[in-house]
Design a protein around this motif. Structure first.
Motif, mmCIF file in Angstrom:
data_model
loop_
_atom_site.group_PDB
_atom_site.id
_atom_site.type_symbol
_atom_site.label_atom_id
_atom_site.label_comp_id
_atom_site.label_asym_id
_atom_site.label_seq_id
_atom_site.Cartn_x
_atom_site.Cartn_y
_atom_site.Cartn_z
ATOM 1 N N ALA A 18 21.056 43.571 62.927
ATOM 2 C CA ALA A 18 21.806 42.732 63.860
ATOM 3 C C ALA A 18 22.532 41.623 63.114
ATOM 4 O O ALA A 18 23.711 41.326 63.385
ATOM 5 N N TYR A 75 30.049 44.072 67.250
ATOM 6 C CA TYR A 75 29.174 43.418 68.223
ATOM 7 C C TYR A 75 28.277 44.436 68.922
ATOM 8 O O TYR A 75 27.105 44.156 69.211
ATOM 9 N N SER A 132 21.190 47.241 67.372
ATOM 10 C CA SER A 132 20.176 46.987 66.351
ATOM 11 C C SER A 132 19.171 45.946 66.825
ATOM 12 O O SER A 132 17.954 46.082 66.595
ATOM 13 N N ALA A 133 19.657 44.900 67.485
ATOM 14 C CA ALA A 133 18.758 43.870 67.995
ATOM 15 C C ALA A 133 17.823 44.441 69.050
ATOM 16 O O ALA A 133 16.624 44.106 69.093
ATOM 17 N N ALA A 137 25.531 45.350 66.501
ATOM 18 C CA ALA A 137 24.566 44.259 66.431
ATOM 19 C C ALA A 137 23.650 44.262 67.644
ATOM 20 O O ALA A 137 22.424 44.070 67.522
ATOM 21 N N GLY A 138 24.223 44.497 68.824
ATOM 22 C CA GLY A 138 23.418 44.544 70.041
ATOM 23 C C GLY A 138 22.426 45.690 70.030
ATOM 24 O O GLY A 138 21.247 45.518 70.380
#
Length: 375
Positions: free
Chosen positions: A78, A20, A26-27, A23-24
């Motif tokens: 993400a 997570y 990368s976003a 992902a955060g």
């Protein structure tokens, strides 16, 4: 100690939260890539004055060329990180996710950064003092040291580490082994046994201690007034620049101190606190206390070595080989230190508290299997 103990307990669940977090991150950079591609300010690789430039391979690039790539890779990343966390993908999809994850982790940790994180680690005690007393000399504050071009590389490095953890957990889960320790019902390779790890780990320590020696010798020589690997004019310039020779000497002494600590990965005092640490003498050294810092320094040293390698090709060695050539060996320093830390972890690991795999092993036909209750 209670705070450290709670931190170690929380970090032990990295297979759960790392995906997570990746992902955060990368976003966030995917969104920033869109912003910079549309002309937004603050692009971290834009050309700047030399005293604010980083040593990144992307330094001096144009936002119109790099930012769209950052946007696409970040937003795809993400989605991929969430897919890994949810254990999606089989066969070809699994291989694609693993290739993307390991490739992105290597790019963010080893290729894009420069020496910034290694410098921050080496001078972290001074930076902590400077945060309260101010930075001596012409600098106006910490911001003149950790400016955006440099801080961005450290952030990308952290996101890269998160990607490595995410990919490793996904790889282990999809192999049906423990995501925390990598052990399971499958056979365990002989080279991972404590006896084997002790042998090859010793050689890794020797490499990690020997690789920085040329750097240490040149910086100590400069401080002593010997222009080893540089011109007389360059040494004169360093003498006339306040603190420049002292910084080089401090880096050399920190490197020597690091080599002494690296010996703890193969010495008894690296497992049991020695008598000269009177408040902990005779107690067991937590493995993470050695493995985590050694791994962090190893990961920081390799991109610093690649940076020196690039700069050596750009400038040519010539009579100023002392500026970059010794730093090229940091690649071997980082690789040796990383392997030494891994060997130490293999020797010190006990029963996994998550999968309950015991530490003891038995040999079968040239391989090793964990003991089980039915063995």
């Amino acid at each position: 100690m209670d705070v450290m103990r709670r931190w170690f307990r929380w970090s032990a669940y990295w297979p759960v939260w790392s995906g997570y977090a990746a992902a955060g991150g990368s976003a966030l950079y995917g969104a920033l890539g869109v912003f910079w591609a549309m002309g937004g300010g603050g692009f971290p690789f834009a050309p700047v004055e030399d005293d604010r430039a980083s040593g990144s391979i992307l330094e001096g690039s144009q936002a119109g060329a790099v930012a769209p790539v950052m946007a696409v890779v970040g937003l795809i990343g993400a989605v991929a990180a969430l897919a890994m966390t949810r254990r999606w993908g089989r066969n070809g999809v699994r291989r694609a996710l693993l290739g993307f994850g390991w490739g992105l982790a290597g790019l963010l940790v080893l290729i894009i950064p420069d020496f910034s994180l290694l410098a921050v680690i080496a001078f972290s005690p001074l930076l902590l003092v400077f945060a309260f007393t101010g930075v001596p000399g012409p600098q106006e504050g910490i911001g003149d040291i950790l400016y955006w071009h440099r801080t961005n590389l450290i952030i990308l490095f952290v996101i890269g580490v998160l990607w490595a953890l995410t990919t490793l957990a996904y790889q282990r889960r999809t192999r049906q082994v423990c995501a925390h320790c990598g052990r399971g019902e499958a056979t365990i390779a002989r080279w991972t046994t404590p006896e084997a790890a002790r042998r090859w780990g010793r050689w890794a320590v020797y490499v990690a201690c020997a690789a920085p020696v040329p750097y240490e010798i040149t910086r100590i020589a400069w401080y002593a007034g010997i222009p080893l690997g540089i011109t007389d004019d360059f040494l004169r310039m360093m003498r006339e620049t306040p603190g420049m020779l002292e910084v080089g000497l401090g880096c050399a002494l920190a490197s020597i101190g690091g080599a002494v600590l690296t010996q703890g990965l193969i010495r008894p005092w690296g497992e049991i606190y020695p008598r000269w640490i009177w408040f902990r003498a005779g107690r067991r050294v937590p493995p993470a206390l050695a493995v985590v810092p050694a791994t962090l320094v190893a990961l920081a040293a390799i991109p610093a070595g690649f940076m020196n390698l690039r700069m050596s090709f750009d400038a040519g060695l010539g009579e100023s080989w002392g500026l970059n050539a010794p730093g090229m060996l940091w690649i071997f320093w980082g690789a040796g230190l990383g392997l030494a830390a891994y060997a130490y972890a293999l020797r010190r690991r006990g029963s996994c508290r998550h999968c309950r795999t015991p530490a003891r092993v038995r040999h079968e036909e040239g391989q090793v299997r964990p003991f089980t209750t039915s063995a």
